[in-house]
Write an enzyme that holds these catalytic residues in place. Structure first.
Site, PDB file in Angstrom:
ATOM      1  N   ASP A  10       0.869  -1.181   0.000  1.00  0.00           N
ATOM      2  CA  ASP A  10       0.000   0.000   0.000  1.00  0.00           C
ATOM      3  C   ASP A  10       0.904   1.228   0.000  1.00  0.00           C
ATOM      4  O   ASP A  10       2.108   1.136   0.235  1.00  0.00           O
ATOM      5  CB  ASP A  10      -0.880  -0.016   1.268  1.00  0.00           C
ATOM      6  CG  ASP A  10      -1.834   1.165   1.321  1.00  0.00           C
ATOM      7  OD1 ASP A  10      -2.438   1.492   0.288  1.00  0.00           O
ATOM      8  OD2 ASP A  10      -1.969   1.782   2.393  1.00  0.00           O
ATOM      9  N   SER A  11       0.286   2.385  -0.224  1.00  0.00           N
ATOM     10  CA  SER A  11       1.039   3.631  -0.122  1.00  0.00           C
ATOM     11  C   SER A  11       1.455   3.908   1.317  1.00  0.00           C
ATOM     12  O   SER A  11       2.334   4.732   1.552  1.00  0.00           O
ATOM     13  CB  SER A  11       0.163   4.789  -0.596  1.00  0.00           C
ATOM     14  OG  SER A  11      -0.924   4.921   0.295  1.00  0.00           O
ATOM     15  N   CYS A  73      -4.330  -1.620  -2.048  1.00  0.00           N
ATOM     16  CA  CYS A  73      -4.453  -0.173  -2.225  1.00  0.00           C
ATOM     17  C   CYS A  73      -5.351   0.067  -3.439  1.00  0.00           C
ATOM     18  O   CYS A  73      -5.046  -0.410  -4.544  1.00  0.00           O
ATOM     19  CB  CYS A  73      -3.068   0.421  -2.457  1.00  0.00           C
ATOM     20  SG  CYS A  73      -3.091   2.175  -2.876  1.00  0.00           S
ATOM     21  N   GLU A 155      -2.933   8.703   8.488  1.00  0.00           N
ATOM     22  CA  GLU A 155      -1.491   8.409   8.607  1.00  0.00           C
ATOM     23  C   GLU A 155      -0.893   9.120   9.830  1.00  0.00           C
ATOM     24  O   GLU A 155       0.065   8.662  10.414  1.00  0.00           O
ATOM     25  CB  GLU A 155      -0.737   8.835   7.335  1.00  0.00           C
ATOM     26  CG  GLU A 155      -0.968   7.931   6.137  1.00  0.00           C
ATOM     27  CD  GLU A 155      -0.164   6.617   6.154  1.00  0.00           C
ATOM     28  OE1 GLU A 155       0.884   6.559   6.809  1.00  0.00           O
ATOM     29  OE2 GLU A 155      -0.620   5.649   5.507  1.00  0.00           O
ATOM     30  N   CYS A 188     -10.966   2.799  -0.233  1.00  0.00           N
ATOM     31  CA  CYS A 188      -9.577   3.124   0.111  1.00  0.00           C
ATOM     32  C   CYS A 188      -9.289   2.276   1.341  1.00  0.00           C
ATOM     33  O   CYS A 188     -10.099   2.258   2.291  1.00  0.00           O
ATOM     34  CB  CYS A 188      -9.435   4.611   0.436  1.00  0.00           C
ATOM     35  SG  CYS A 188      -7.820   5.023   1.129  1.00  0.00           S
ATOM     36  N   HIS A 190      -7.357   2.681   3.687  1.00  0.00           N
ATOM     37  CA  HIS A 190      -7.197   3.428   4.933  1.00  0.00           C
ATOM     38  C   HIS A 190      -8.547   3.619   5.646  1.00  0.00           C
ATOM     39  O   HIS A 190      -8.577   3.809   6.857  1.00  0.00           O
ATOM     40  CB  HIS A 190      -6.621   4.826   4.661  1.00  0.00           C
ATOM     41  CG  HIS A 190      -5.152   4.864   4.409  1.00  0.00           C
ATOM     42  ND1 HIS A 190      -4.579   4.389   3.264  1.00  0.00           N
ATOM     43  CD2 HIS A 190      -4.122   5.350   5.175  1.00  0.00           C
ATOM     44  CE1 HIS A 190      -3.258   4.583   3.315  1.00  0.00           C
ATOM     45  NE2 HIS A 190      -2.963   5.162   4.466  1.00  0.00           N
TER      46      HIS A 190
HETATM   47  N1  DGL Z   1      -4.816   3.089   0.886  1.00  0.00           N
HETATM   48  C1  DGL Z   1      -4.842   3.650  -0.395  1.00  0.00           C
HETATM   49  C2  DGL Z   1      -6.064   3.261  -1.167  1.00  0.00           C
HETATM   50  O1  DGL Z   1      -6.623   2.236  -0.921  1.00  0.00           O
HETATM   51  C3  DGL Z   1      -4.370   4.968  -0.746  1.00  0.00           C
HETATM   52  C4  DGL Z   1      -4.126   6.066  -0.027  1.00  0.00           C
HETATM   53  C5  DGL Z   1      -3.300   7.167  -0.584  1.00  0.00           C
HETATM   54  O2  DGL Z   1      -2.099   6.995  -0.582  1.00  0.00           O
HETATM   55  O3  DGL Z   1      -3.835   8.185  -0.998  1.00  0.00           O
HETATM   56  O4  DGL Z   1      -6.467   3.970  -2.063  1.00  0.00           O
END
Ligand code: DGL
Length: 273
Positions: A10-11, A73, A155, A188, A190
């Site tokens: 993931d990012s 992600c 984050e 997402c 997150h």
């Molecule tokens: N967790 C990521 C997603 O599912 C991305 C978040 C990001 O880096 O903007 O899109």
């Protein structure tokens, strides 16, 4: 039987939210996780930059000898999945959007008003809407909105407080009212970390999580390819890499996985190869 690890990435910390589902469904599997915490968020970056970062992570994962790459992600899944698949034709690559869209089309009642919540890059790609319509072309009520401030706040660990609640109201109150949304797709990885806030603020809205659905997709793919690990893989063999080992990454990983730091194998990896 295949005892090589599965690579998740993931990012940042978002992809970690799919790990507890994997541990529950597939306890014998060994995991290599990479979170690009030094360069997060990806969601507001251009597709070219996201692709470049993704291919660097793919190279790292391939060097680790993974048997499968799981793009935990949505942003990467929406922008760079094809490039990753083309670069590693011998390694199965699974994204989060296709499995989640399939579950939405199958399980959400046809008259529902669905709200896709995701990063700017994911929303701009239109990937969710087109994948859901592929499975069920009769859907009339699919709406999307980008919530770009969610990821930086998460984050930072700004979750259980008024700042996050106000940000949720800012992005979603009008969207929910205008489109009479009854289902949120957390597009997402997150966003499951703010699921409690969303449930408290919008108690009548159903939540569908991409982090959960990807675990089922991994299970199906391992079964189809006869790639399950044997019983001797152990949880202590899992390794969690991040490109910036911030205090918050360490705190969040403990919170998400429900383990103390000394039970986790956390390592730094700089991706400037
Ligand atoms: N967790 C990521 C997603 O599912 C991305 C978040 C990001 O880096 O903007 O899109």
């Amino acid at each position: 039987m295949d005892n090589r690890p599965i690579g998740f990435f993931d990012s940042g910390i978002g992809g970690l939210t799919s790990i507890p589902y994997i541990m529950r469904q597939l306890p014998a599997e060994r995991i290599v996780f990479f979170g690009d915490t030094a360069r997060t968020p990806y969601g507001s970056k251009s597709p070219q930059t996201i692709r470049q970062f993704t291919l660097q992570i793919g190279e790292f994962m391939a060097k680790k000898g993974v048997k499968m790459m799981v793009v935990a992600c949505n942003t990467i899944s929406a922008t760079s999945l094809d490039e990753l698949q083309a670069a590693y034709p011998d390694i199965p690559v699974i994204g989060v959007i296709a499995p989640t869209a399939k579950v939405v089309a199958r399980d959400v009642p046809p008259e529902s008003h669905i709200g896709i919540l995701a990063t700017k890059a994911t929303i701009r790609s239109g990937a969710y809407v087109s994948k859901i319509l592929e499975h069920d072309p009769s859907r009339q009520h699919i709406y999307s909105t980008a919530c770009p401030a969610f990821v930086p706040l998460i984050e930072e660990g700004i979750i259980d407080n008024q700042i996050m609640d106000l940000t949720i109201h800012y992005y979603l109150d009008r969207f929910v009212e205008e489109h009479q949304i009854d289902t949120f797709v957390l597009g997402c990885t997150h966003y499951p970390l703010i699921a409690d806030n969303l449930r408290r603020i919008y108690p009548d809205i159903r939540l569908i999580s991409s982090s959960k659905e990807v675990a089922t997709a991994v299970n199906i793919e391992l079964s189809r390819r006869h790639m399950y690990a044997g019983p001797h893989n152990q949880e202590k063999d899992n390794v969690f890499y991040a490109s910036d080992l911030s205090e918050n990454f360490v705190n969040m990983i403990q919170r998400i996985l429900g383990r103390d730091q000394d039970e986790l194998n956390i390592r730094f990896k700089n991706l400037d190869l």
